[in-house]
Design a protein around this motif. Structure first.
Motif, PDB file in Angstrom:
ATOM      1  N   ALA A  24       8.790  -4.356 -13.882  1.00  0.00           N
ATOM      2  CA  ALA A  24       7.841  -4.960 -12.948  1.00  0.00           C
ATOM      3  C   ALA A  24       7.731  -4.127 -11.675  1.00  0.00           C
ATOM      4  O   ALA A  24       6.644  -3.888 -11.146  1.00  0.00           O
ATOM      5  CB  ALA A  24       8.278  -6.388 -12.612  1.00  0.00           C
ATOM      6  N   ARG A  25       8.877  -3.669 -11.201  1.00  0.00           N
ATOM      7  CA  ARG A  25       8.867  -2.885  -9.965  1.00  0.00           C
ATOM      8  C   ARG A  25       8.136  -1.556 -10.167  1.00  0.00           C
ATOM      9  O   ARG A  25       7.347  -1.139  -9.329  1.00  0.00           O
ATOM     10  CB  ARG A  25      10.300  -2.642  -9.508  1.00  0.00           C
ATOM     11  CG  ARG A  25      10.353  -1.831  -8.222  1.00  0.00           C
ATOM     12  CD  ARG A  25      11.695  -1.973  -7.570  1.00  0.00           C
ATOM     13  NE  ARG A  25      11.911  -0.991  -6.531  1.00  0.00           N
ATOM     14  CZ  ARG A  25      13.104  -0.715  -6.018  1.00  0.00           C
ATOM     15  NH1 ARG A  25      14.175  -1.369  -6.476  1.00  0.00           N
ATOM     16  NH2 ARG A  25      13.244   0.166  -5.063  1.00  0.00           N
ATOM     17  N   ASN A  29       4.930  -0.089  -8.223  1.00  0.00           N
ATOM     18  CA  ASN A  29       4.995   1.229  -7.579  1.00  0.00           C
ATOM     19  C   ASN A  29       3.714   2.024  -7.795  1.00  0.00           C
ATOM     20  O   ASN A  29       3.335   2.846  -6.969  1.00  0.00           O
ATOM     21  CB  ASN A  29       6.177   2.052  -8.119  1.00  0.00           C
ATOM     22  CG  ASN A  29       7.524   1.661  -7.551  1.00  0.00           C
ATOM     23  OD1 ASN A  29       8.529   1.710  -8.244  1.00  0.00           O
ATOM     24  ND2 ASN A  29       7.568   1.285  -6.280  1.00  0.00           N
ATOM     25  N   PHE A  30       3.075   1.786  -8.946  1.00  0.00           N
ATOM     26  CA  PHE A  30       1.872   2.556  -9.237  1.00  0.00           C
ATOM     27  C   PHE A  30       0.617   1.674  -9.323  1.00  0.00           C
ATOM     28  O   PHE A  30      -0.390   2.066  -9.910  1.00  0.00           O
ATOM     29  CB  PHE A  30       2.084   3.414 -10.494  1.00  0.00           C
ATOM     30  CG  PHE A  30       3.195   4.396 -10.281  1.00  0.00           C
ATOM     31  CD1 PHE A  30       2.978   5.505  -9.474  1.00  0.00           C
ATOM     32  CD2 PHE A  30       4.458   4.181 -10.800  1.00  0.00           C
ATOM     33  CE1 PHE A  30       4.000   6.406  -9.211  1.00  0.00           C
ATOM     34  CE2 PHE A  30       5.488   5.075 -10.545  1.00  0.00           C
ATOM     35  CZ  PHE A  30       5.258   6.197  -9.748  1.00  0.00           C
ATOM     36  N   GLY A  31       0.728   0.477  -8.756  1.00  0.00           N
ATOM     37  CA  GLY A  31      -0.464  -0.343  -8.583  1.00  0.00           C
ATOM     38  C   GLY A  31      -0.860  -1.216  -9.759  1.00  0.00           C
ATOM     39  O   GLY A  31      -1.958  -1.773  -9.773  1.00  0.00           O
ATOM     40  N   PHE A  32       0.037  -1.356 -10.751  1.00  0.00           N
ATOM     41  CA  PHE A  32      -0.264  -2.224 -11.898  1.00  0.00           C
ATOM     42  C   PHE A  32       0.316  -3.616 -11.668  1.00  0.00           C
ATOM     43  O   PHE A  32       1.393  -3.751 -11.078  1.00  0.00           O
ATOM     44  CB  PHE A  32       0.295  -1.629 -13.191  1.00  0.00           C
ATOM     45  CG  PHE A  32      -0.282  -0.280 -13.512  1.00  0.00           C
ATOM     46  CD1 PHE A  32      -1.491  -0.164 -14.185  1.00  0.00           C
ATOM     47  CD2 PHE A  32       0.374   0.883 -13.117  1.00  0.00           C
ATOM     48  CE1 PHE A  32      -2.033   1.087 -14.467  1.00  0.00           C
ATOM     49  CE2 PHE A  32      -0.160   2.141 -13.397  1.00  0.00           C
ATOM     50  CZ  PHE A  32      -1.364   2.238 -14.069  1.00  0.00           C
ATOM     51  N   THR A  33      -0.379  -4.635 -12.163  1.00  0.00           N
ATOM     52  CA  THR A  33       0.045  -5.994 -11.827  1.00  0.00           C
ATOM     53  C   THR A  33       0.183  -6.934 -13.021  1.00  0.00           C
ATOM     54  O   THR A  33       0.819  -7.974 -12.921  1.00  0.00           O
ATOM     55  CB  THR A  33      -0.971  -6.638 -10.858  1.00  0.00           C
ATOM     56  OG1 THR A  33      -2.272  -6.543 -11.452  1.00  0.00           O
ATOM     57  CG2 THR A  33      -0.978  -5.920  -9.513  1.00  0.00           C
ATOM     58  N   GLU A  47      16.284 -15.018 -15.528  1.00  0.00           N
ATOM     59  CA  GLU A  47      17.058 -14.229 -14.554  1.00  0.00           C
ATOM     60  C   GLU A  47      16.175 -13.214 -13.842  1.00  0.00           C
ATOM     61  O   GLU A  47      16.286 -13.007 -12.640  1.00  0.00           O
ATOM     62  CB  GLU A  47      18.204 -13.492 -15.257  1.00  0.00           C
ATOM     63  CG  GLU A  47      19.403 -14.380 -15.510  1.00  0.00           C
ATOM     64  CD  GLU A  47      20.609 -13.564 -15.968  1.00  0.00           C
ATOM     65  OE1 GLU A  47      20.785 -12.436 -15.466  1.00  0.00           O
ATOM     66  OE2 GLU A  47      21.340 -14.055 -16.838  1.00  0.00           O
ATOM     67  N   ALA A  48      15.303 -12.577 -14.600  1.00  0.00           N
ATOM     68  CA  ALA A  48      14.421 -11.568 -14.015  1.00  0.00           C
ATOM     69  C   ALA A  48      13.528 -12.195 -12.958  1.00  0.00           C
ATOM     70  O   ALA A  48      13.300 -11.628 -11.894  1.00  0.00           O
ATOM     71  CB  ALA A  48      13.575 -10.896 -15.098  1.00  0.00           C
ATOM     72  N   ARG A  49      13.060 -13.391 -13.230  1.00  0.00           N
ATOM     73  CA  ARG A  49      12.159 -14.073 -12.291  1.00  0.00           C
ATOM     74  C   ARG A  49      12.825 -14.318 -10.951  1.00  0.00           C
ATOM     75  O   ARG A  49      12.169 -14.354  -9.925  1.00  0.00           O
ATOM     76  CB  ARG A  49      11.728 -15.420 -12.879  1.00  0.00           C
ATOM     77  CG  ARG A  49      10.563 -15.261 -13.814  1.00  0.00           C
ATOM     78  CD  ARG A  49       9.529 -16.349 -13.539  1.00  0.00           C
ATOM     79  NE  ARG A  49       8.261 -15.975 -14.140  1.00  0.00           N
ATOM     80  CZ  ARG A  49       7.439 -16.833 -14.724  1.00  0.00           C
ATOM     81  NH1 ARG A  49       7.742 -18.113 -14.791  1.00  0.00           N
ATOM     82  NH2 ARG A  49       6.292 -16.423 -15.209  1.00  0.00           N
ATOM     83  N   SER A  50      14.125 -14.521 -10.998  1.00  0.00           N
ATOM     84  CA  SER A  50      14.819 -14.818  -9.742  1.00  0.00           C
ATOM     85  C   SER A  50      15.198 -13.539  -8.995  1.00  0.00           C
ATOM     86  O   SER A  50      15.737 -13.590  -7.910  1.00  0.00           O
ATOM     87  CB  SER A  50      16.073 -15.653 -10.027  1.00  0.00           C
ATOM     88  OG  SER A  50      16.988 -14.868 -10.769  1.00  0.00           O
ATOM     89  N   ALA A  51      14.893 -12.395  -9.585  1.00  0.00           N
ATOM     90  CA  ALA A  51      15.240 -11.138  -8.919  1.00  0.00           C
ATOM     91  C   ALA A  51      14.202 -10.798  -7.859  1.00  0.00           C
ATOM     92  O   ALA A  51      13.074 -11.264  -7.899  1.00  0.00           O
ATOM     93  CB  ALA A  51      15.322 -10.009  -9.943  1.00  0.00           C
ATOM     94  N   VAL A  52      14.635  -9.991  -6.895  1.00  0.00           N
ATOM     95  CA  VAL A  52      13.709  -9.590  -5.836  1.00  0.00           C
ATOM     96  C   VAL A  52      12.966  -8.328  -6.228  1.00  0.00           C
ATOM     97  O   VAL A  52      13.220  -7.743  -7.263  1.00  0.00           O
ATOM     98  CB  VAL A  52      14.466  -9.306  -4.525  1.00  0.00           C
ATOM     99  CG1 VAL A  52      15.006 -10.586  -3.944  1.00  0.00           C
ATOM    100  CG2 VAL A  52      15.553  -8.288  -4.755  1.00  0.00           C
ATOM    101  N   ALA A  55       8.384  -9.604  -7.187  1.00  0.00           N
ATOM    102  CA  ALA A  55       8.173 -11.025  -7.413  1.00  0.00           C
ATOM    103  C   ALA A  55       6.760 -11.343  -7.878  1.00  0.00           C
ATOM    104  O   ALA A  55       6.564 -12.164  -8.779  1.00  0.00           O
ATOM    105  CB  ALA A  55       8.498 -11.803  -6.139  1.00  0.00           C
ATOM    106  N   SER A  56       5.774 -10.675  -7.285  1.00  0.00           N
ATOM    107  CA  SER A  56       4.391 -11.038  -7.592  1.00  0.00           C
ATOM    108  C   SER A  56       4.057 -10.761  -9.060  1.00  0.00           C
ATOM    109  O   SER A  56       3.392 -11.563  -9.707  1.00  0.00           O
ATOM    110  CB  SER A  56       3.428 -10.271  -6.676  1.00  0.00           C
ATOM    111  OG  SER A  56       3.528  -8.880  -6.904  1.00  0.00           O
ATOM    112  N   VAL A  57       4.524  -9.631  -9.576  1.00  0.00           N
ATOM    113  CA  VAL A  57       4.249  -9.294 -10.971  1.00  0.00           C
ATOM    114  C   VAL A  57       4.917 -10.315 -11.895  1.00  0.00           C
ATOM    115  O   VAL A  57       4.303 -10.817 -12.841  1.00  0.00           O
ATOM    116  CB  VAL A  57       4.759  -7.880 -11.316  1.00  0.00           C
ATOM    117  CG1 VAL A  57       4.724  -7.640 -12.818  1.00  0.00           C
ATOM    118  CG2 VAL A  57       3.909  -6.831 -10.611  1.00  0.00           C
TER     119      VAL A  57
END
Lengths: 246, 246
Positions: A24-25, A29-33, A47-52, A55-57
């Motif tokens: 997701a990060r 980084n390259f503008g994909f959502t 677990e991934a959802r709770s990671a920083v 978040a938006s993706v």
């Protein structure tokens, strides 16, 4: 609509929440959502959802039980697969070419890019949904990539086309000849006062110093700093010489 | 010797063992083998060593307390840094151009590519050892990359570039990092003795001097000449100081 919004990154049966987060990060980084998960390990996704970090993706990521629903609406579906000894039934393109094909498609229509699970990659069943596959040109002695890194490379390469277009050469300014010549004079003076320059070879030394200063390829600012340093050293040496006397 | 063996990937103050492992694996994916860690979190390095996947890289990785020792012998030192709002004192090149410059250098000589800690990146002190920096063209809304992914992108891009194709620019030899550092030390000493450096601002002066010396882009021969000049000036200043006394 931005071309990036036409891409759906599809993670199939991902096990490790860190990889989902990393993917997701890298997308952001390259503008994909747009991220879609197919049959992820439930715990991993929570677990991934709770990671920083991305978040938006992750908040807008959708989950599907099967691949068919996940790629519905996409007019191009592309799979990623490492080299290995596998037999492929689809055309394969190396990442640089694959990315430019994808990019051209995304300018007009939607596409999905599929990444398999960490352990097994994409199955032949998964690949059967694909028009073609991407091969990242890894070393044959260590062909298999980390999932998050593979996503990063693909996203980077798709965005790269324009990025490299914007890359400007380094056209930094250079110090003028007269400024350089002042440095040559100062440096010669300092070296004279220090006893570095032998009187007999003085002339050839001056030429060497001048050539050296030219090679330094100085900017105007650096030339000014260097001149200031030399002026101060010169002053100090002259003062010391007066003090100690002949 | 393969060109890949001329690259040292330097991880500075890395905290997360997973990132060390991911970096090592990405290196191997593209044929790179030399890793150096500067002041890693001890636990992180031990944990990473016990991880699978890139054992050979990690087993041969060396650890140094400081950056100067880590890059000694490299004739080009390049830092990575995300965009952000930071002021840079070194030239910056976008990854595609940076990779082709690095690649051209690696065909003949050793280079180091530096990655900072996950939290802080490379400090201005770290960057003062670099001739120039790489900018990965990330999106301005999410500029900062995951460490392992940044390593993967850089390794990929260097391997992607065909040496013959894009190797352009300066093909002359460069002074090694330890030789440059000796010049920095000599010049600082001379400027100290001349009263150029104010004690209060000494630290920032040292960084400026180190950056300046990097920008000079010295050949080994010129570096030797410059070191000789500074040694002589230093000697003269010291002698004069002894003579004139306190």
């Amino acid at each position: 609509m931005r071309w990036q919004d036409n891409l759906t990154v599809v993670l199939v049966e991902t096990r490790n929440p860190l990889n989902i987060g990393a993917a997701a990060r890298a997308m952001l980084n390259f503008g994909f959502t747009r991220m879609v998960l197919v049959a992820p390990y439930e715990v991993a996704f929570q677990e991934a959802r709770s990671a920083v970090g991305a978040a938006s993706v992750l908040a807008s990521a959708r989950v599907f039980p099967g691949l068919a629903e996940a790629v519905a609406g996409c007019t191009l579906v592309v799979g990623t697969a490492s080299a290995g000894k596998r037999v492929f039934h689809q055309p394969r393109h190396l990442l640089p070419e694959a990315a430019s094909r994808l990019r051209a498609h995304l300018e007009r229509e939607r596409a999905a890019l599929l990444f398999g699970s960490e352990k097994f990659g994409l199955s032949n069943e998964h690949l059967s949904y694909c028009q073609w596959t991407v091969r990242i040109p890894t070393n044959s002695r260590c062909p298999s990539m980390n999932l998050g890194q593979a996503v990063a490379l693909c996203c980077y390469e798709m965005a790269r086309t324009t990025a490299s277009g914007q890359a400007k050469g380094s056209l930094h300014r250079r110090a003028a000849a007269d400024q350089l010549e002042r440095i040559v004079a100062r440096l010669s003076g300092v070296l004279d006062a220090s006893g570095y320059i032998n009187l007999r070879t003085r002339r050839s030394h001056l030429l060497k110093i001048r050539r050296l200063v030219r090679r330094l390829d100085l900017s105007p600012d650096d030339a000014q700093v260097l001149e200031g340093m030399l002026r101060q050293i010169d002053w100090k040496l002259a003062r010391d010489n007066r003090k100690s006397g002949p």
